[in-house]
Design a protein around this motif. Sequence first.
Motif, PDB file in Angstrom:
ATOM      1  N   GLY A   2       0.824  -1.190   0.000  1.00  0.00           N
ATOM      2  CA  GLY A   2       0.000   0.000   0.000  1.00  0.00           C
ATOM      3  C   GLY A   2       0.859   1.240   0.000  1.00  0.00           C
ATOM      4  N   TYR A   3       0.232   2.379   0.239  1.00  0.00           N
ATOM      5  CA  TYR A   3       0.971   3.631   0.297  1.00  0.00           C
ATOM      6  C   TYR A   3       0.349   4.544   1.343  1.00  0.00           C
ATOM      7  CZ  TYR A   3      -2.885   5.419  -2.581  1.00  0.00           C
ATOM      8  OH  TYR A   3      -4.121   5.768  -3.045  1.00  0.00           O
ATOM      9  N   GLY A   4       1.172   5.409   1.894  1.00  0.00           N
ATOM     10  CA  GLY A   4       0.709   6.332   2.916  1.00  0.00           C
ATOM     11  C   GLY A   4       0.818   7.769   2.445  1.00  0.00           C
ATOM     12  N   LYS A   5      -0.157   8.558   2.823  1.00  0.00           N
ATOM     13  CA  LYS A   5      -0.138   9.988   2.525  1.00  0.00           C
ATOM     14  C   LYS A   5      -0.768  10.705   3.705  1.00  0.00           C
ATOM     15  CE  LYS A   5      -1.282  13.450  -0.965  1.00  0.00           C
ATOM     16  NZ  LYS A   5      -1.916  13.717  -2.276  1.00  0.00           N
ATOM     17  N   GLY A   6      -0.054  11.716   4.244  1.00  0.00           N
ATOM     18  CA  GLY A   6      -0.560  12.373   5.442  1.00  0.00           C
ATOM     19  C   GLY A   6      -0.612  11.366   6.579  1.00  0.00           C
ATOM     20  N   ASN A   7      -1.798  11.200   7.176  1.00  0.00           N
ATOM     21  CA  ASN A   7      -1.932  10.228   8.260  1.00  0.00           C
ATOM     22  C   ASN A   7      -2.800   9.039   7.852  1.00  0.00           C
ATOM     23  OD1 ASN A   7      -4.362  11.542   8.148  1.00  0.00           O
ATOM     24  ND2 ASN A   7      -4.659  11.633  10.375  1.00  0.00           N
ATOM     25  N   LYS A   8      -2.921   8.807   6.543  1.00  0.00           N
ATOM     26  CA  LYS A   8      -3.755   7.717   6.038  1.00  0.00           C
ATOM     27  C   LYS A   8      -2.923   6.697   5.271  1.00  0.00           C
ATOM     28  CE  LYS A   8      -7.493   9.803   7.479  1.00  0.00           C
ATOM     29  NZ  LYS A   8      -8.223   9.299   8.668  1.00  0.00           N
ATOM     30  N   ILE A   9      -3.281   5.435   5.428  1.00  0.00           N
ATOM     31  CA  ILE A   9      -2.654   4.351   4.669  1.00  0.00           C
ATOM     32  C   ILE A   9      -3.719   3.680   3.810  1.00  0.00           C
ATOM     33  CG2 ILE A   9      -1.536   2.097   4.817  1.00  0.00           C
ATOM     34  CD1 ILE A   9      -0.183   3.003   7.361  1.00  0.00           C
ATOM     35  N   THR A  10      -3.395   3.518   2.552  1.00  0.00           N
ATOM     36  CA  THR A  10      -4.301   2.847   1.622  1.00  0.00           C
ATOM     37  C   THR A  10      -3.671   1.532   1.188  1.00  0.00           C
ATOM     38  OG1 THR A  10      -5.106   4.978   0.805  1.00  0.00           O
ATOM     39  CG2 THR A  10      -5.529   3.034  -0.578  1.00  0.00           C
ATOM     40  N   ILE A  11      -4.362   0.424   1.425  1.00  0.00           N
ATOM     41  CA  ILE A  11      -3.875  -0.900   1.021  1.00  0.00           C
ATOM     42  C   ILE A  11      -4.313  -1.167  -0.411  1.00  0.00           C
ATOM     43  CG2 ILE A  11      -3.918  -3.378   1.509  1.00  0.00           C
ATOM     44  CD1 ILE A  11      -2.529  -1.698   3.651  1.00  0.00           C
ATOM     45  N   SER A  12      -3.357  -1.516  -1.259  1.00  0.00           N
ATOM     46  CA  SER A  12      -3.665  -1.757  -2.674  1.00  0.00           C
ATOM     47  C   SER A  12      -3.709  -3.232  -3.026  1.00  0.00           C
ATOM     48  CB  SER A  12      -2.641  -1.043  -3.560  1.00  0.00           C
ATOM     49  OG  SER A  12      -1.327  -1.497  -3.274  1.00  0.00           O
ATOM     50  N   GLU A  13      -2.877  -4.051  -2.366  1.00  0.00           N
ATOM     51  CA  GLU A  13      -2.829  -5.485  -2.674  1.00  0.00           C
ATOM     52  C   GLU A  13      -2.573  -6.275  -1.403  1.00  0.00           C
ATOM     53  OE1 GLU A  13      -0.317  -5.793  -6.657  1.00  0.00           O
ATOM     54  OE2 GLU A  13       0.029  -3.949  -5.540  1.00  0.00           O
ATOM     55  N   GLU A  14      -3.103  -7.487  -1.348  1.00  0.00           N
ATOM     56  CA  GLU A  14      -2.938  -8.344  -0.170  1.00  0.00           C
ATOM     57  C   GLU A  14      -2.727  -9.796  -0.584  1.00  0.00           C
ATOM     58  OE1 GLU A  14      -5.670  -6.855   3.399  1.00  0.00           O
ATOM     59  OE2 GLU A  14      -6.845  -7.178   1.572  1.00  0.00           O
ATOM     60  N   LEU A  15      -2.019 -10.533   0.242  1.00  0.00           N
ATOM     61  CA  LEU A  15      -1.974 -11.992   0.170  1.00  0.00           C
ATOM     62  C   LEU A  15      -2.620 -12.531   1.434  1.00  0.00           C
ATOM     63  CD1 LEU A  15       1.643 -12.783  -1.098  1.00  0.00           C
ATOM     64  CD2 LEU A  15      -0.495 -13.205  -2.329  1.00  0.00           C
ATOM     65  N   HIS A  16      -3.358 -13.620   1.313  1.00  0.00           N
ATOM     66  CA  HIS A  16      -4.076 -14.159   2.467  1.00  0.00           C
ATOM     67  C   HIS A  16      -3.578 -15.559   2.812  1.00  0.00           C
ATOM     68  CE1 HIS A  16      -7.107 -10.960   2.815  1.00  0.00           C
ATOM     69  NE2 HIS A  16      -6.961 -10.853   1.507  1.00  0.00           N
ATOM     70  N   PHE A  17      -3.641 -15.881   4.097  1.00  0.00           N
ATOM     71  CA  PHE A  17      -3.303 -17.208   4.592  1.00  0.00           C
ATOM     72  C   PHE A  17      -4.037 -18.265   3.742  1.00  0.00           C
ATOM     73  CE2 PHE A  17      -4.177 -20.883   7.247  1.00  0.00           C
ATOM     74  CZ  PHE A  17      -2.957 -21.121   7.866  1.00  0.00           C
ATOM     75  N   PRO A  18      -3.344 -19.337   3.391  1.00  0.00           N
ATOM     76  CA  PRO A  18      -2.010 -19.781   3.824  1.00  0.00           C
ATOM     77  C   PRO A  18      -0.872 -19.399   2.872  1.00  0.00           C
ATOM     78  CG  PRO A  18      -3.100 -21.580   2.725  1.00  0.00           C
ATOM     79  CD  PRO A  18      -4.055 -20.407   2.677  1.00  0.00           C
ATOM     80  N   HIS A  19      -1.187 -18.574   1.893  1.00  0.00           N
ATOM     81  CA  HIS A  19      -0.169 -18.242   0.882  1.00  0.00           C
ATOM     82  C   HIS A  19       0.707 -17.101   1.388  1.00  0.00           C
ATOM     83  CE1 HIS A  19      -2.258 -21.025  -1.656  1.00  0.00           C
ATOM     84  NE2 HIS A  19      -3.379 -20.363  -1.439  1.00  0.00           N
ATOM     85  N   SER A  20       1.838 -17.473   1.969  1.00  0.00           N
ATOM     86  CA  SER A  20       2.650 -16.533   2.738  1.00  0.00           C
ATOM     87  C   SER A  20       4.128 -16.820   2.535  1.00  0.00           C
ATOM     88  CB  SER A  20       2.286 -16.678   4.227  1.00  0.00           C
ATOM     89  OG  SER A  20       3.327 -16.260   5.057  1.00  0.00           O
ATOM     90  N   LEU A  21       4.899 -15.772   2.272  1.00  0.00           N
ATOM     91  CA  LEU A  21       6.345 -15.938   2.158  1.00  0.00           C
ATOM     92  C   LEU A  21       6.944 -16.363   3.498  1.00  0.00           C
ATOM     93  CD1 LEU A  21       9.098 -15.741   0.858  1.00  0.00           C
ATOM     94  CD2 LEU A  21       9.002 -13.239   1.133  1.00  0.00           C
ATOM     95  N   GLY A  22       6.456 -15.783   4.589  1.00  0.00           N
ATOM     96  CA  GLY A  22       6.963 -16.140   5.902  1.00  0.00           C
ATOM     97  C   GLY A  22       6.738 -17.607   6.227  1.00  0.00           C
ATOM     98  N   LEU A  23       5.555 -18.120   5.899  1.00  0.00           N
ATOM     99  CA  LEU A  23       5.257 -19.528   6.182  1.00  0.00           C
ATOM    100  C   LEU A  23       6.038 -20.461   5.258  1.00  0.00           C
ATOM    101  CD1 LEU A  23       1.437 -19.222   6.862  1.00  0.00           C
ATOM    102  CD2 LEU A  23       3.232 -19.736   8.523  1.00  0.00           C
ATOM    103  N   LEU A  24       6.298 -20.028   4.031  1.00  0.00           N
ATOM    104  CA  LEU A  24       7.161 -20.804   3.135  1.00  0.00           C
ATOM    105  C   LEU A  24       8.560 -20.922   3.731  1.00  0.00           C
ATOM    106  CD1 LEU A  24       7.870 -22.102   0.350  1.00  0.00           C
ATOM    107  CD2 LEU A  24       8.388 -19.770  -0.444  1.00  0.00           C
ATOM    108  N   TYR A  25       9.120 -19.805   4.166  1.00  0.00           N
ATOM    109  CA  TYR A  25      10.470 -19.798   4.751  1.00  0.00           C
ATOM    110  C   TYR A  25      10.497 -20.611   6.034  1.00  0.00           C
ATOM    111  CZ  TYR A  25      15.149 -17.679   5.212  1.00  0.00           C
ATOM    112  OH  TYR A  25      16.502 -17.462   5.282  1.00  0.00           O
ATOM    113  N   SER A  26       9.428 -20.537   6.814  1.00  0.00           N
ATOM    114  CA  SER A  26       9.367 -21.277   8.072  1.00  0.00           C
ATOM    115  C   SER A  26       9.342 -22.783   7.854  1.00  0.00           C
ATOM    116  CB  SER A  26       8.134 -20.845   8.868  1.00  0.00           C
ATOM    117  OG  SER A  26       8.283 -19.519   9.331  1.00  0.00           O
TER     118      SER A  26
END
Length: 433
Positions: A2-26
Amino acid sequence: LGYGKGNKITISEELHFPHSLGLLYSAFTAFLGFKVNEGEYKVMGMAPYGKPKYVDKVLKVVKISDDGSLELDLSYFTFTHSTKKTFSKKFVELFGEPRVPETPFFTEEFEIPSYYEKIDGSLNKLKEKNQYYADIAASIQYVAEDIILKMAKNLYKKTGIKNLCYAGGVALNSKANYRLLKETEFENVFIQPAATDAGGALGAALWVWHQLFDKKEKQVLEHAYLGKGFSYDEIKNSIEEKNLRYQELSDEKIYQKLVEALKNGKVIGWYQGRCEWGPRALGNRSILADPRNPKMKEIVNVKIKFREPFRPFAPSVLEEDIKEIFDIDKEQYPHRFMLMTHMVKDEKRKIIPAVTHVDGSSRLQSVKKKYNPRYWQLLNHFKKETGVGVVLNTSFNLRGEPIVNSPKDAIKTFLNSGIDILVLENFLIEKIT
């Protein structure tokens, strides 16, 4: 993403469990004999001893898109329905038998440490098997870096923003962070230094503050010395409860005494101020040694850590000297939190061998006088005596234990280890040899 501007964060893309780089590495962390959510940094330390020979096999278990998004082949994993195992029999069929936890690890790259020889004199037989596991570690590290770079480049392409903020367990992969800085268009990188629930708590508080209360004031996380501190009386009482002989010295006398001790191969327990927030010891709860001594890695391991010999020790470096020693164009926030690996300049590797990894890299901590004046002064005094504004810094704990917090924790660790000198603020305790 995502990206932040001022005090707001806008999420543009997400990955959802179980498809995770962290879980792959783990999953590979578990396969290589380490604890999930604890031993991932050991995989990163093991990787330079191998070559990424098995990337093709890794790519059988994960599908990676050009934008860095990924999809796991769940037939190779069991973490979706098991709390005890992360990979399946199919994974073992592909990669072979998992490494047995606590098996001594070394390859042809280094001498077998003396404390391994005492355990088993036939360890040479393990070298070939260990090399295979090192190659597996190198392969998953290669794939992880590739995914991270693809995600980052995709994010920059969509936003054009030169500043990258990055958080989570994967963000502690200091080798990948080096490549983020070197191989993307981002000019400034901020990495949140305390992953896991500690960082989640901060993120939740900031989200409420900015998103719900619509507050626009900004604060920068300049340092990680946010834990508990202890008073003069608490420290003195802890020492006297153990009937320990101590000296109470000025800062200047402590610096002089410790510099001489470091030069003479002594190992120091350094305890001051408030505990570091996050997994890294940054000069308030640290064990220190001379980085110029090539035997110091083994000395520290024999005296205190008894940890795997492939794991590198990190340097604390005077902020003013980092460009002289490392391939750094400008200082970044991750440097002060020990979150980014850099290559040690060729001519400096022989000068600080104890903190230079097998591939010539080092996960440095930049020490700023403004935020840790006593630690900076210690390094500066060491530089005046030796010409090197660097000390070896590892966390103040025994293997398998958390970093010390209270003075009692520090004293217990000191007494149960081979640490030669303990400094608790201005109290100095020395073992008589």
